[in-house]
Design a protein around this motif. Structure first.
Motif, PDB file in Angstrom:
ATOM      1  N   GLY A 199     -90.466 -19.753  57.951  1.00 42.47           N
ATOM      2  CA  GLY A 199     -89.456 -19.779  59.012  1.00 42.47           C
ATOM      3  C   GLY A 199     -89.647 -20.865  60.048  1.00 42.47           C
ATOM      4  O   GLY A 199     -89.093 -20.784  61.137  1.00 42.47           O
ATOM      5  N   ILE A 200     -90.420 -21.883  59.729  1.00 42.66           N
ATOM      6  CA  ILE A 200     -90.659 -22.980  60.660  1.00 42.66           C
ATOM      7  C   ILE A 200     -89.712 -24.131  60.325  1.00 42.66           C
ATOM      8  O   ILE A 200     -89.668 -24.595  59.196  1.00 42.66           O
ATOM      9  N   ARG A 201     -88.958 -24.556  61.335  1.00 41.35           N
ATOM     10  CA  ARG A 201     -88.038 -25.683  61.167  1.00 41.35           C
ATOM     11  C   ARG A 201     -88.508 -26.819  62.062  1.00 41.35           C
ATOM     12  O   ARG A 201     -89.052 -26.578  63.144  1.00 41.35           O
ATOM     13  N   ALA A 202     -88.284 -28.042  61.624  1.00 44.26           N
ATOM     14  CA  ALA A 202     -88.724 -29.215  62.376  1.00 44.26           C
ATOM     15  C   ALA A 202     -87.545 -29.889  63.058  1.00 44.26           C
ATOM     16  O   ALA A 202     -86.476 -30.039  62.463  1.00 44.26           O
ATOM     17  N   TYR A 203     -87.765 -30.283  64.304  1.00 45.69           N
ATOM     18  CA  TYR A 203     -86.755 -30.983  65.086  1.00 45.69           C
ATOM     19  C   TYR A 203     -87.386 -32.231  65.693  1.00 45.69           C
ATOM     20  O   TYR A 203     -88.508 -32.169  66.199  1.00 45.69           O
ATOM     21  N   VAL A 204     -86.660 -33.341  65.658  1.00 47.34           N
ATOM     22  CA  VAL A 204     -87.127 -34.582  66.264  1.00 47.34           C
ATOM     23  C   VAL A 204     -86.712 -34.586  67.735  1.00 47.34           C
ATOM     24  O   VAL A 204     -85.559 -34.332  68.059  1.00 47.34           O
ATOM     25  N   VAL A 205     -87.665 -34.881  68.617  1.00 49.64           N
ATOM     26  CA  VAL A 205     -87.406 -34.931  70.050  1.00 49.64           C
ATOM     27  C   VAL A 205     -86.866 -36.322  70.384  1.00 49.64           C
ATOM     28  O   VAL A 205     -87.534 -37.320  70.165  1.00 49.64           O
ATOM     29  N   ARG A 206     -85.662 -36.365  70.934  1.00 49.17           N
ATOM     30  CA  ARG A 206     -84.973 -37.646  71.167  1.00 49.17           C
ATOM     31  C   ARG A 206     -84.966 -38.096  72.615  1.00 49.17           C
ATOM     32  O   ARG A 206     -84.583 -39.225  72.896  1.00 49.17           O
ATOM     33  N   THR A 207     -85.334 -37.208  73.535  1.00 47.81           N
ATOM     34  CA  THR A 207     -85.338 -37.602  74.947  1.00 47.81           C
ATOM     35  C   THR A 207     -86.679 -37.252  75.573  1.00 47.81           C
ATOM     36  O   THR A 207     -87.481 -36.529  74.989  1.00 47.81           O
ATOM     37  N   GLY A 208     -86.883 -37.714  76.789  1.00 45.21           N
ATOM     38  CA  GLY A 208     -88.143 -37.479  77.494  1.00 45.21           C
ATOM     39  C   GLY A 208     -88.113 -36.287  78.424  1.00 45.21           C
ATOM     40  O   GLY A 208     -88.973 -36.178  79.303  1.00 45.21           O
ATOM     41  N   SER A 209     -87.163 -35.373  78.237  1.00 43.22           N
ATOM     42  CA  SER A 209     -87.021 -34.253  79.183  1.00 43.22           C
ATOM     43  C   SER A 209     -88.220 -33.309  79.183  1.00 43.22           C
ATOM     44  O   SER A 209     -88.419 -32.581  80.153  1.00 43.22           O
ATOM     45  N   MET A 210     -89.024 -33.303  78.133  1.00 48.25           N
ATOM     46  CA  MET A 210     -90.197 -32.408  78.078  1.00 48.25           C
ATOM     47  C   MET A 210     -91.517 -33.153  78.242  1.00 48.25           C
ATOM     48  O   MET A 210     -92.580 -32.590  78.014  1.00 48.25           O
ATOM     49  N   GLU A 211     -91.454 -34.416  78.626  1.00 49.19           N
ATOM     50  CA  GLU A 211     -92.702 -35.157  78.830  1.00 49.19           C
ATOM     51  C   GLU A 211     -93.390 -34.658  80.092  1.00 49.19           C
ATOM     52  O   GLU A 211     -92.731 -34.197  81.003  1.00 49.19           O
ATOM     53  N   PRO A 212     -94.695 -34.681  80.142  1.00 50.52           N
ATOM     54  CA  PRO A 212     -95.612 -35.295  79.200  1.00 50.52           C
ATOM     55  C   PRO A 212     -96.050 -34.384  78.047  1.00 50.52           C
ATOM     56  O   PRO A 212     -96.680 -34.847  77.109  1.00 50.52           O
ATOM     57  N   GLU A 213     -95.700 -33.090  78.076  1.00 49.77           N
ATOM     58  CA  GLU A 213     -96.195 -32.186  77.028  1.00 49.77           C
ATOM     59  C   GLU A 213     -95.645 -32.539  75.654  1.00 49.77           C
ATOM     60  O   GLU A 213     -96.366 -32.549  74.666  1.00 49.77           O
ATOM     61  N   ILE A 214     -94.343 -32.790  75.566  1.00 50.09           N
ATOM     62  CA  ILE A 214     -93.722 -33.168  74.292  1.00 50.09           C
ATOM     63  C   ILE A 214     -93.056 -34.518  74.505  1.00 50.09           C
ATOM     64  O   ILE A 214     -92.047 -34.621  75.205  1.00 50.09           O
ATOM     65  N   LYS A 215     -93.613 -35.539  73.907  1.00 52.92           N
ATOM     66  CA  LYS A 215     -93.139 -36.908  74.118  1.00 52.92           C
ATOM     67  C   LYS A 215     -91.929 -37.237  73.244  1.00 52.92           C
ATOM     68  O   LYS A 215     -91.751 -36.666  72.174  1.00 52.92           O
ATOM     69  N   THR A 216     -91.118 -38.158  73.732  1.00 50.73           N
ATOM     70  CA  THR A 216     -90.002 -38.673  72.946  1.00 50.73           C
ATOM     71  C   THR A 216     -90.546 -39.203  71.624  1.00 50.73           C
ATOM     72  O   THR A 216     -91.569 -39.879  71.596  1.00 50.73           O
ATOM     73  N   GLY A 217     -89.871 -38.883  70.521  1.00 48.90           N
ATOM     74  CA  GLY A 217     -90.323 -39.336  69.210  1.00 48.90           C
ATOM     75  C   GLY A 217     -91.270 -38.365  68.529  1.00 48.90           C
ATOM     76  O   GLY A 217     -91.720 -38.610  67.413  1.00 48.90           O
ATOM     77  N   SER A 218     -91.570 -37.255  69.194  1.00 47.71           N
ATOM     78  CA  SER A 218     -92.417 -36.229  68.564  1.00 47.71           C
ATOM     79  C   SER A 218     -91.575 -35.424  67.587  1.00 47.71           C
ATOM     80  O   SER A 218     -90.349 -35.473  67.613  1.00 47.71           O
ATOM     81  N   ILE A 219     -92.249 -34.685  66.741  1.00 46.80           N
ATOM     82  CA  ILE A 219     -91.554 -33.713  65.901  1.00 46.80           C
ATOM     83  C   ILE A 219     -92.039 -32.346  66.376  1.00 46.80           C
ATOM     84  O   ILE A 219     -93.234 -32.122  66.545  1.00 46.80           O
ATOM     85  N   CYS A 220     -91.087 -31.490  66.673  1.00 42.32           N
ATOM     86  CA  CYS A 220     -91.377 -30.169  67.229  1.00 42.32           C
ATOM     87  C   CYS A 220     -91.135 -29.127  66.133  1.00 42.32           C
ATOM     88  O   CYS A 220     -90.072 -29.112  65.512  1.00 42.32           O
TER      89      CYS A 220
END
Length: 166
Positions: A38-59
């Motif tokens: 049940g795990i789905r991958a999403y590409v992070v396209r903006t910096g709204s969650m930085e610094p914890e989740i950087k732009t270009g990360s896969i969540c």
């Protein structure tokens, strides 16, 4: 009489071909395993969650997570339209709705997250991998992968022919 240089080059090329095939097999197996759990991958396209989740990360998001189990501080993914998913932090929970905010944003998101828009809870992320995924999904990325495979197989085939004709 065999030439040593051709033999070494052939071994390196075979190793590269087998490495690419093994890499594709491992990635495919990992994707299938994640989907089973049940795990789905999403590409992070903006910096709204930085610094914890950087732009270009896969969540990686657990789509089996229960909406009722969301706690303040959880990072969740939710849909804001048919094409767009957002990953932000739950900052407060009121009246059966979750209010979210990007870590780098100054204000809460305008719309509350409801059961219907909730996708899942972010369980982990890998920085920079999302950039590679976005490229590989693009027409240029697909062509690049296909060309790499063709070049490796053609080079391997040419070295085999050269060795048998010597």
């Amino acid at each position: 009489m065999k030439k040593r240089g051709g033999s070494s080059l052939r071994k390196i090329l075979r190793f590269a071909v087998n490495g690419v095939i093994a890499l594709f097999a491992v990635i495919a197996a990992a994707i299938v395993l994640l989907l089973i759990f049940g795990i789905r991958a999403y590409v992070v396209r903006t910096g709204s969650m930085e610094p914890e989740i950087k732009t270009g990360s896969i969540c990686f998001v657990d789509s089996r997570a229960e909406f009722a189990d969301i706690k303040q501080g959880d990072v969740i993914t939710f849909s804001v339209s048919e094409e767009t998913a957002v990953t932000h932090r739950a900052v407060r929970i009121e009246d059966g709705c979750v209010y979210t905010k990007g870590d780098a944003n100054n204000a809460e998101d305008e719309e509350a997250v409801t059961q219907e828009s909730f996708i899942g809870k972010c369980v982990f992320n890998i920085p920079m991998i999302g950039n590679a995924v976005r490229f590989l999904r693009s027409p240029y990325g697909i062509v690049a992968v296909v060309m790499l495979i063709i070049l490796l197989i053609a080079g391997d085939h040419l070295l085999d022919r050269k060795e048998t004709s010597v």
